[in-house]
Each structure stands twice: as structure tokens, then as C-alpha cells.
Design a protein around this motif. Sequence first.
Motif, PDB file in Angstrom:
ATOM      1  N   MET A  57     -32.708 -17.776  53.410  1.00 50.65           N
ATOM      2  CA  MET A  57     -32.369 -19.175  53.617  1.00 50.65           C
ATOM      3  C   MET A  57     -31.815 -19.319  55.026  1.00 50.65           C
ATOM      4  SD  MET A  57     -33.052 -20.459  50.670  1.00 50.65           S
ATOM      5  CE  MET A  57     -32.263 -22.070  50.605  1.00 50.65           C
ATOM      6  N   ILE A  58     -32.158 -20.423  55.659  1.00 46.96           N
ATOM      7  CA  ILE A  58     -31.608 -20.738  56.979  1.00 46.96           C
ATOM      8  C   ILE A  58     -30.918 -22.102  56.866  1.00 46.96           C
ATOM      9  CG2 ILE A  58     -32.075 -21.055  59.432  1.00 46.96           C
ATOM     10  CD1 ILE A  58     -34.768 -19.607  58.958  1.00 46.96           C
ATOM     11  N   TYR A  59     -29.640 -22.113  57.180  1.00 47.18           N
ATOM     12  CA  TYR A  59     -28.860 -23.334  57.074  1.00 47.18           C
ATOM     13  C   TYR A  59     -28.533 -23.877  58.452  1.00 47.18           C
ATOM     14  CZ  TYR A  59     -28.127 -22.003  52.235  1.00 47.18           C
ATOM     15  OH  TYR A  59     -28.320 -21.660  50.926  1.00 47.18           O
ATOM     16  N   GLY A  60     -28.932 -25.107  58.699  1.00 46.36           N
ATOM     17  CA  GLY A  60     -28.511 -25.782  59.925  1.00 46.36           C
ATOM     18  C   GLY A  60     -27.410 -26.762  59.547  1.00 46.36           C
ATOM     19  N   LEU A  61     -26.162 -26.264  59.642  1.00 49.44           N
ATOM     20  CA  LEU A  61     -25.044 -27.147  59.289  1.00 49.44           C
ATOM     21  C   LEU A  61     -24.624 -27.954  60.513  1.00 49.44           C
ATOM     22  CD1 LEU A  61     -22.860 -24.776  57.049  1.00 49.44           C
ATOM     23  CD2 LEU A  61     -24.742 -26.286  56.376  1.00 49.44           C
ATOM     24  N   SER A  62     -24.006 -29.065  60.239  1.00 49.93           N
ATOM     25  CA  SER A  62     -23.554 -29.950  61.307  1.00 49.93           C
ATOM     26  C   SER A  62     -22.507 -29.255  62.176  1.00 49.93           C
ATOM     27  CB  SER A  62     -22.961 -31.202  60.670  1.00 49.93           C
ATOM     28  OG  SER A  62     -22.237 -31.935  61.623  1.00 49.93           O
ATOM     29  N   GLY A  63     -22.417 -29.665  63.423  1.00 48.63           N
ATOM     30  CA  GLY A  63     -21.398 -29.120  64.312  1.00 48.63           C
ATOM     31  C   GLY A  63     -20.031 -29.721  64.061  1.00 48.63           C
ATOM     32  N   ASN A  64     -20.020 -30.783  63.298  1.00 49.36           N
ATOM     33  CA  ASN A  64     -18.774 -31.452  62.941  1.00 49.36           C
ATOM     34  C   ASN A  64     -18.050 -30.641  61.871  1.00 49.36           C
ATOM     35  OD1 ASN A  64     -17.507 -33.011  60.767  1.00 49.36           O
ATOM     36  ND2 ASN A  64     -17.810 -34.748  62.135  1.00 49.36           N
ATOM     37  N   PRO A  65     -16.787 -30.293  62.088  1.00 51.09           N
ATOM     38  CA  PRO A  65     -16.101 -29.350  61.187  1.00 51.09           C
ATOM     39  C   PRO A  65     -16.105 -29.757  59.710  1.00 51.09           C
ATOM     40  CG  PRO A  65     -14.781 -29.703  63.163  1.00 51.09           C
ATOM     41  CD  PRO A  65     -15.925 -30.672  63.232  1.00 51.09           C
ATOM     42  N   SER A  66     -15.831 -31.013  59.426  1.00 49.05           N
ATOM     43  CA  SER A  66     -15.772 -31.427  58.028  1.00 49.05           C
ATOM     44  C   SER A  66     -17.151 -31.384  57.379  1.00 49.05           C
ATOM     45  CB  SER A  66     -15.217 -32.842  57.914  1.00 49.05           C
ATOM     46  OG  SER A  66     -13.954 -32.896  58.509  1.00 49.05           O
ATOM     47  N   ALA A  67     -18.138 -31.835  58.137  1.00 49.98           N
ATOM     48  CA  ALA A  67     -19.506 -31.834  57.622  1.00 49.98           C
ATOM     49  C   ALA A  67     -19.971 -30.399  57.399  1.00 49.98           C
ATOM     50  CB  ALA A  67     -20.424 -32.556  58.595  1.00 49.98           C
ATOM     51  N   CYS A  68     -19.587 -29.545  58.304  1.00 52.13           N
ATOM     52  CA  CYS A  68     -19.940 -28.134  58.234  1.00 52.13           C
ATOM     53  C   CYS A  68     -19.318 -27.500  56.977  1.00 52.13           C
ATOM     54  CB  CYS A  68     -19.415 -27.478  59.508  1.00 52.13           C
ATOM     55  SG  CYS A  68     -19.800 -25.758  59.682  1.00 52.13           S
ATOM     56  N   TYR A  69     -18.049 -27.803  56.765  1.00 47.44           N
ATOM     57  CA  TYR A  69     -17.309 -27.281  55.605  1.00 47.44           C
ATOM     58  C   TYR A  69     -17.982 -27.697  54.298  1.00 47.44           C
ATOM     59  CZ  TYR A  69     -13.116 -26.305  52.758  1.00 47.44           C
ATOM     60  OH  TYR A  69     -12.229 -25.815  51.837  1.00 47.44           O
ATOM     61  N   VAL A  70     -18.247 -28.990  54.192  1.00 52.30           N
ATOM     62  CA  VAL A  70     -18.859 -29.526  52.970  1.00 52.30           C
ATOM     63  C   VAL A  70     -20.261 -28.971  52.777  1.00 52.30           C
ATOM     64  CG1 VAL A  70     -19.746 -31.636  51.912  1.00 52.30           C
ATOM     65  CG2 VAL A  70     -17.452 -31.618  52.916  1.00 52.30           C
ATOM     66  N   GLY A  71     -21.020 -28.902  53.868  1.00 51.73           N
ATOM     67  CA  GLY A  71     -22.383 -28.371  53.786  1.00 51.73           C
ATOM     68  C   GLY A  71     -22.388 -26.942  53.259  1.00 51.73           C
ATOM     69  N   PHE A  72     -21.431 -26.136  53.707  1.00 52.46           N
ATOM     70  CA  PHE A  72     -21.338 -24.762  53.213  1.00 52.46           C
ATOM     71  C   PHE A  72     -21.097 -24.749  51.706  1.00 52.46           C
ATOM     72  CE2 PHE A  72     -19.287 -21.005  51.752  1.00 52.46           C
ATOM     73  CZ  PHE A  72     -19.955 -19.977  52.402  1.00 52.46           C
ATOM     74  N   GLU A  73     -20.087 -25.501  51.278  1.00 51.17           N
ATOM     75  CA  GLU A  73     -19.691 -25.437  49.864  1.00 51.17           C
ATOM     76  C   GLU A  73     -20.790 -25.956  48.932  1.00 51.17           C
ATOM     77  OE1 GLU A  73     -17.096 -23.837  48.774  1.00 51.17           O
ATOM     78  OE2 GLU A  73     -16.209 -23.462  50.738  1.00 51.17           O
ATOM     79  N   LEU A  74     -21.534 -26.956  49.389  1.00 48.89           N
ATOM     80  CA  LEU A  74     -22.590 -27.518  48.539  1.00 48.89           C
ATOM     81  C   LEU A  74     -23.865 -26.688  48.517  1.00 48.89           C
ATOM     82  CD1 LEU A  74     -22.554 -31.370  49.178  1.00 48.89           C
ATOM     83  CD2 LEU A  74     -21.295 -30.043  47.481  1.00 48.89           C
ATOM     84  N   PHE A  75     -24.254 -26.174  49.688  1.00 48.27           N
ATOM     85  CA  PHE A  75     -25.600 -25.599  49.783  1.00 48.27           C
ATOM     86  C   PHE A  75     -25.631 -24.082  49.977  1.00 48.27           C
ATOM     87  CE2 PHE A  75     -25.907 -29.980  51.653  1.00 48.27           C
ATOM     88  CZ  PHE A  75     -26.480 -30.565  50.528  1.00 48.27           C
ATOM     89  N   VAL A  76     -24.594 -23.521  50.586  1.00 47.44           N
ATOM     90  CA  VAL A  76     -24.595 -22.065  50.799  1.00 47.44           C
ATOM     91  C   VAL A  76     -23.930 -21.345  49.622  1.00 47.44           C
ATOM     92  CG1 VAL A  76     -24.017 -20.175  52.358  1.00 47.44           C
ATOM     93  CG2 VAL A  76     -24.390 -22.478  53.294  1.00 47.44           C
ATOM     94  N   ARG A  77     -22.747 -21.830  49.240  1.00 45.65           N
ATOM     95  CA  ARG A  77     -21.986 -21.164  48.183  1.00 45.65           C
ATOM     96  C   ARG A  77     -22.804 -20.858  46.927  1.00 45.65           C
ATOM     97  NH1 ARG A  77     -18.762 -21.705  43.528  1.00 45.65           N
ATOM     98  NH2 ARG A  77     -16.624 -21.002  43.721  1.00 45.65           N
ATOM     99  N   PRO A  78     -23.522 -21.844  46.354  1.00 42.07           N
ATOM    100  CA  PRO A  78     -24.221 -21.519  45.101  1.00 42.07           C
ATOM    101  C   PRO A  78     -25.314 -20.468  45.267  1.00 42.07           C
ATOM    102  CG  PRO A  78     -24.737 -23.766  45.843  1.00 42.07           C
ATOM    103  CD  PRO A  78     -23.631 -23.271  46.706  1.00 42.07           C
ATOM    104  N   VAL A  79     -25.995 -20.463  46.409  1.00 45.21           N
ATOM    105  CA  VAL A  79     -27.036 -19.453  46.637  1.00 45.21           C
ATOM    106  C   VAL A  79     -26.383 -18.076  46.771  1.00 45.21           C
ATOM    107  CG1 VAL A  79     -28.855 -18.695  48.202  1.00 45.21           C
ATOM    108  CG2 VAL A  79     -28.587 -21.126  47.690  1.00 45.21           C
ATOM    109  N   LEU A  80     -25.273 -18.043  47.483  1.00 41.72           N
ATOM    110  CA  LEU A  80     -24.511 -16.797  47.644  1.00 41.72           C
ATOM    111  C   LEU A  80     -24.010 -16.280  46.298  1.00 41.72           C
ATOM    112  CD1 LEU A  80     -22.889 -14.708  49.213  1.00 41.72           C
ATOM    113  CD2 LEU A  80     -21.338 -16.500  49.948  1.00 41.72           C
ATOM    114  N   ARG A  81     -23.443 -17.171  45.510  1.00 35.02           N
ATOM    115  CA  ARG A  81     -22.919 -16.756  44.206  1.00 35.02           C
ATOM    116  C   ARG A  81     -24.039 -16.280  43.280  1.00 35.02           C
ATOM    117  NH1 ARG A  81     -17.322 -18.271  42.709  1.00 35.02           N
ATOM    118  NH2 ARG A  81     -16.262 -17.428  44.532  1.00 35.02           N
TER     119      ARG A  81
END
Lengths: 429, 429
Positions: A302-326
Motif C-alpha cells: 500500500m502507498i499512502y499519500g497523506l496530507s502535509g497538514n498535521p491534523s489531516a495526516c494524523y486522521v488519515g493514518f488512523e483511518l486508512f493505515v492503522r487497520p491495514v497494519l493491524r
Amino acid sequence: MVEKRKPIPVEEAISRVMKYKTIADKEVITIEESFGRFLAEDLIASHDVPAFNRSPYDGFAIRAEDTKEASANHPVRFEVVGEIGAGYVFEEEVMPFQAVRIMTGAQIPQGCDAVVMLELVKELEGQERPAILIKRLFKKGDNISYQGEDTEKGTVLVKKGTQINPGIVALLATFGYSKVSVAKRPVIGVIATGTELLNVDEPLAPGKIRNSNAYMIMAQIDRAGGQAKYYGKLNDDFEACLTATKQALSEVDMLITTGGVSVGDYDYVPVILKELGAEVLFNKVAMRPGSVTTVANLGEKMIYGLSGNPSACYVGFELFVRPVLRQALFNNFPHLRKTKATLGVDFTKPNPFMRLVRSRVDYVDGQLVASPSGVDKSGIVSSLGGADCLMLLPGGTRGYEKGMDIDILLLEDTQGSEWPWSNIVASYK
Amino acid sequence: MVEKRKPIPVEEAISRVMKYKTIADKEVITIEESFGRFLAEDLIASHDVPAFNRSPYDGFAIRAEDTKEASANHPVRFEVVGEIGAGYVFEEEVMPFQAVRIMTGAQIPQGCDAVVMLELVKELEGQERPAILIKRLFKKGDNISYQGEDTEKGTVLVKKGTQINPGIVALLATFGYSKVSVAKRPVIGVIATGTELLNVDEPLAPGKIRNSNAYMIMAQIDRAGGQAKYYGKLNDDFEACLTATKQALSEVDMLITTGGVSVGDYDYVPVILKELGAEVLFNKVAMRPGSVTTVANLGEKMIYGLSGNPSACYVGFELFVRPVLRQALFNNFPHLRKTKATLGVDFTKPNPFMRLVRSRVDYVDGQLVASPSGVDKSGIVSSLGGADCLMLLPGGTRGYEKGMDIDILLLEDTQGSEWPWSNIVASYK
């Protein structure tokens, strides 16, 4: 030219991501290293617990039938024929009106079927051989922990994919798992892009900000159970970004980039993904913050292009990266745990997109109440520090009022959710 | 002879323990190592955020007053005099009816006071010099993130003693803390005693059980923020236990022993404490499990004699060790977080002592509901694995019914409580 992007609902975006499974791998580690890792196999009871009939108290093991006639007025005398410390075994058979001094945890001697607590006997002094008096009736089984009464051999005690907590460590030890089969921690590459970024140890300069996203994501990866590999920060230079992306992809299980996902002239993520031949799952999500999040797939990665904005980046990780990782950790509850809470403040301004507000949960008389942990503007980092949940405020034409029932996602919970994204609503009580 | 011990209430026991402060120390680590550690100093904003007026969007920076007459029918033409990528600065002053192409995050050029989003302009093609049309009025400040609007320089963002989460890592990076002052992890010695104990890798033998407590406690120490030092398991041999205790005390900040705290003939903890000249704070607590917990103090060091019983040992750690450890991490909320919950099952059997039942929290429509995570018998380990809270059922002459309001302590919460032990009650709704 401005590229037109069609935003898809958050639920749909997560669905698309979850269709891809990253490879889950096992490794064997020592029990001392196991805390916080994820079980790669079911934890099975390798023997009965207790493994033998044992005494839960300090006292005397006896034959219950010998106390038939015992009472305060007619105490019964027992001869003490031995003593068993925990860890020792009494080899002989205990005969009528004999007792064996027994310590907590020791195996009940053959012939005995009850234990009398130390406090309930009178030890007789000045006798030729040690003896005690018992003043009441005991029934067969009194104060005996029977073999297998807690757990029978073969029972599945903890499911594969569960994160190992101190209680699970105790179970591993009890059942002799000095080596533990756990999920290998997926390696997740992190690349920060943006000419405006300074290293953390650089002094501030006009027009520049320090690179905070990479460090934040590395901590999020750690919290979620992965292993971060940092490829540094890059200027907005297409060739440099492409080279770094290729290099990282050859070494990691998943890749996260931050910045460069928007539609600006220096946003190279779309072009790089095209160049790599990656399949773009989406490049716009109907959510705030993080609407420009891009997720793509290339083979097993998977390749994730998260926003450069810190809050958007944080949320993007938790929604889209975390479940794949888990999922790659064999976990069956890979999403953030979703639950209901009472909205603690008004949100009068409607937003067409679903809002994910960084918030803090309070427990008020056993009821969850969520309030924003800071000013909720997507460029703002100060609210991130205090957040332990994300509010989900569905997009639409109206605002939300204090006291309404809303859905929230818990950030620090250890349990998770299977599929938290059905039917997100906010309603009046 | 059986020693008579007077049980004291749980609240009183914790009060006694908290009178002793273990020395808290600092150390400096890198930001990459900081996740999960505890801040030894307040995290202070070292500059304004934003550090300069910046654009939250991709678009064009303009002078708002130049759009006074703009409308769909009368678009206003702006000459594009330059372009600023994020990280670059536009050095000239922007004049009337001039615009500067600006990227997300870039500094607003001198003279400009509004940003028009890319989507809202029409770029004119085939012009001698680049130009755009704007079709509506913009006000001064539109789409500008002002210097300091999130956070002013000098603001305390996170208090000393807070555990560092990913959001706090982002703050550390933003403000240039490449090195972080954190609490040193107190070293806690662990000694398991009991002739009945086998090593984890030994095969089961008659009368024996494997040493699970030491591994469990080491994980609890890790979870609470300390560093465990294991001194192995010892047989019930007075001299060996005394020597190991002395050795450990010379090397650690606190010491935990398990087993040997009861009133049995092989329970050497009381004698050892006497021999060391330690002050015993208590040796019996009115709680189940864990009533025989002993806590003592020797100079600056706490010595914990936890029960050899796994559940009692677990609870004893969380009640009496954790808060002292957390205090040594500068944390102001050192106790397990206490909150109300609905009792999910009946507990019909009364107990004169307060019961701490290993339980699991469910969120039902925003309400916390607690139910036992397994059979609650103090010798039983299988319920430990699934526990994420402890129910507090006050001692007394009556049982408790499903649906009552009770107090619980959250085991996996990251926030903690200041002093959770006032007024523990269970009541009908």
C-alpha cells in the motif's frame, strides 16, 4: 489546470483500502519481549489449571468424614503426620484421624479431601507427637482447588491476533511458553515532502516550518504495532521524490508520504503514482480534515499519500493505515473502536463533508462525553496532544448541539472494532 | 503460632503508600525515542503558530480591497506577478490588481491580505503576462492563517508528567525539541519466591507450578512506565531470600517480591523486613484478592511483598506500585482512572472485604458496562488476559445486582486519576 477530483464517502474509502491485505508474517521471540506484541497463534492451555488438586490456604489437609462428630463442645483430635511446603509432595496415604500440615498451593495428599484453615484449628502443645483439635464439620471438597477447575487442558485462552497485555504474559508463563510466536511488525516507510520543511533541530526561517508529521507518524506506527523506517524529508523535487519512493518501496511493507497530495503545482504524488504504475484507490475523501488523502496499491504494498497538514495526516493514518497494519498483525478488530458518546459542546457550523474532530473523552456518571481537545482548525497541532478520540460528525446541512448522541472513535483503546463504519449518525436523545 | 494481622481499608493502605515519594530523575533523549515516555518539563511553544501569516490553501494572494467591485458579471482582472512555493518567500511588495500564486502553507506576501482558492479563479490564457479573473468579493483576512492564531509563543502546551503520545511528538517536533527531557524510568527489582515455582521453560512436575507472576509484573512495570530488573526465582530459603533482597535493594529504585507474605511457616517476608529494619506500612488489607499484601519502606525505597497468587499479585501492583511509580515519572494523575459503570451481572455473595473483580468494559449506547472477564476466584489466571478494568465492590453484608451503579478502575487508560479512592459506593440507579 485544476484537476477535478470526486470525493468519496469515508466509509467507502475505508472499504476500498480493506480489500487489500498486506502479508502477515510470524516470528518467535522470548516471553520477556512479548508484552505489547500480537499473538500469531491461539494461546492454548497446555495443561489443566490447577494441574493437581491443591490447597488454596495454609492449613491442614484431612479426611472430611473424620469431622462428622466434631463440634465446639466435642472437638476431634487429629495426629499431624507430616508437613508439605508448596512445591513438595506428601508421598504416603493419610489414614483416619491423621492430618497433614499444608501450605498454600501445595498438592493435597492422597486420602485427604478437605483442608482446614490454620486459623480454625487448635494446635495441641506438649504432646508426644504433634496434634490438633478441629471443632466443626467439614465437607468433602472444602477448601480444595480441584485439578482443571479453572481451565481444562486444550482450552483456547486467548485468540490469535490479540495484543499481549500483562495478564496474557502471565498465561504464557503459566503454560510454559518461554518462546512466543508473534506477528512480525510490518515495516512502514515514512517520507516527508515539502520545500518548506525544516529539520527538527534547525532554527526557524521565514516561510518555513519544522517537519512534525514524520515524527508524529512514526509514533502512530509504533502505537499501532508497526515499525517505522524513516527516509527523511525531501524538497518538492519530482526526480528526488520519485527516486526516494522507489528506493523505499523496495525495502518496506507499506509506504507513507506526507505532503504533495493536493492539486498544487508542486504536488507530485499523483504523477509519481502514475509513473510507478500504482492503482489509485481514491484521491479525495468527503471528510475534514484530510480530504486530499490519496491511497494507492502496488502489488502487495500500500502507498499512502497523506496530507502535509498535521491534523489531516494524523486522521488519515488512523483511518486508512492503522487497520491495514493491524490486519497484518493477525488482528480481527483492526479499526479504531467506535462507540456512542454525548456531544459536550455545540457545533453550529454545518459542513458538507464528515468532520473528524480531535477530542477528549470524559466519563460523567458512567456516560461518555466527548469535547474538542483544542481549536479544530485543520492546520493546528496544539489540539493533537490532548486528543484521545475522534468525533464523527456526519456531513450535511445542519450543525450539531451539545447533548446530542454522536459516534466517536477511541484512539487509545486496546480492543478495536471489526467494522465501525456502518451507520454513522448523530441524533437527539 | 498464627500471627494476628489487622486488615486496613484499601483507601487507607493507598494513603499510607502515597506518603512516600520515590526520587524522580530526568534524562535527555532524542525525539525519536520519546513516544511513551513522560515529560520531565512543561512543553512550551517556542514560537507563534503559525510563525508567520500563511495560506491554508493553494490559490492566489491578493489585496482584498481590489475585489470590491468583483462579481460574476463583472470579474476583476489581476496580473500574476509571481509564484511562491511553500518554503519560499516573495520578496517584493504586491501592488493593486496584482496577484501572487501561492501554495498551501506559504507565507503571505507583503501587501496581500486575502487568498483566493485556486478553484475560484479563472486563469486567462494567451495573455502576454499571466493573469486571472476573480468573480466575487473577498474580505481582508479571508483564507489567511494569522501568525500566532493557533498558539502564542510561551504557551504551556503540555504539562510536565504527561505521557508522550503521537500528538505530543508532533508538538515536540514543531517547536524544535530534537532532544526531550523525560523522566528516567525507575528501575524496579522483581524477586519471585516459592519452592513450588518452576521456570517457564521447565516441564510440569508434581506439586509444582510455573513462575508466572514475575513475567506478569515485569509487563505491568513496562505498561506503567518503569523498567524491570529480574532477580530470578528463589526457593523458600530464608538466607537465600535475605541475600537476594539485600543485593536487589542496593541496585534498584523499588523492589517487588511475590510470595512469602502470608502467615505460613515458609513466609519469610515479615522476618526479612524486620531483619532489614524496614518500616512496615501494612501487612493486611481489607480486600479480595490480595489481603495479605505487605508494603514497607526503607529509606528512599519502597519494598512490596505481593501475594504469590497471580490475581492478588496483579491487583496489588496496580493499587500500590503503579501510583508510586507514576509519581516518580512526575505524573500528577498516578492512580488508575476511576469512573462509574453499570454492573453487568449479579454478585449475590456478600464479602466483608472490598472485592476487586477483574473485568471487561463494554460501551453500550455511550454507557460503560462492566462484567467479569472470567471466573473470579483468586487463584485463577485465565481471567487476567481479558481484563481491562477492575470493579470495586465495597465490602459489606449484601451482594450486588446487575444494573447497579458501581465504581471501576480502568487498566488501559492513558490519563489516570489524581485520587480515585474517595467515596467508593455501589448504588441503585
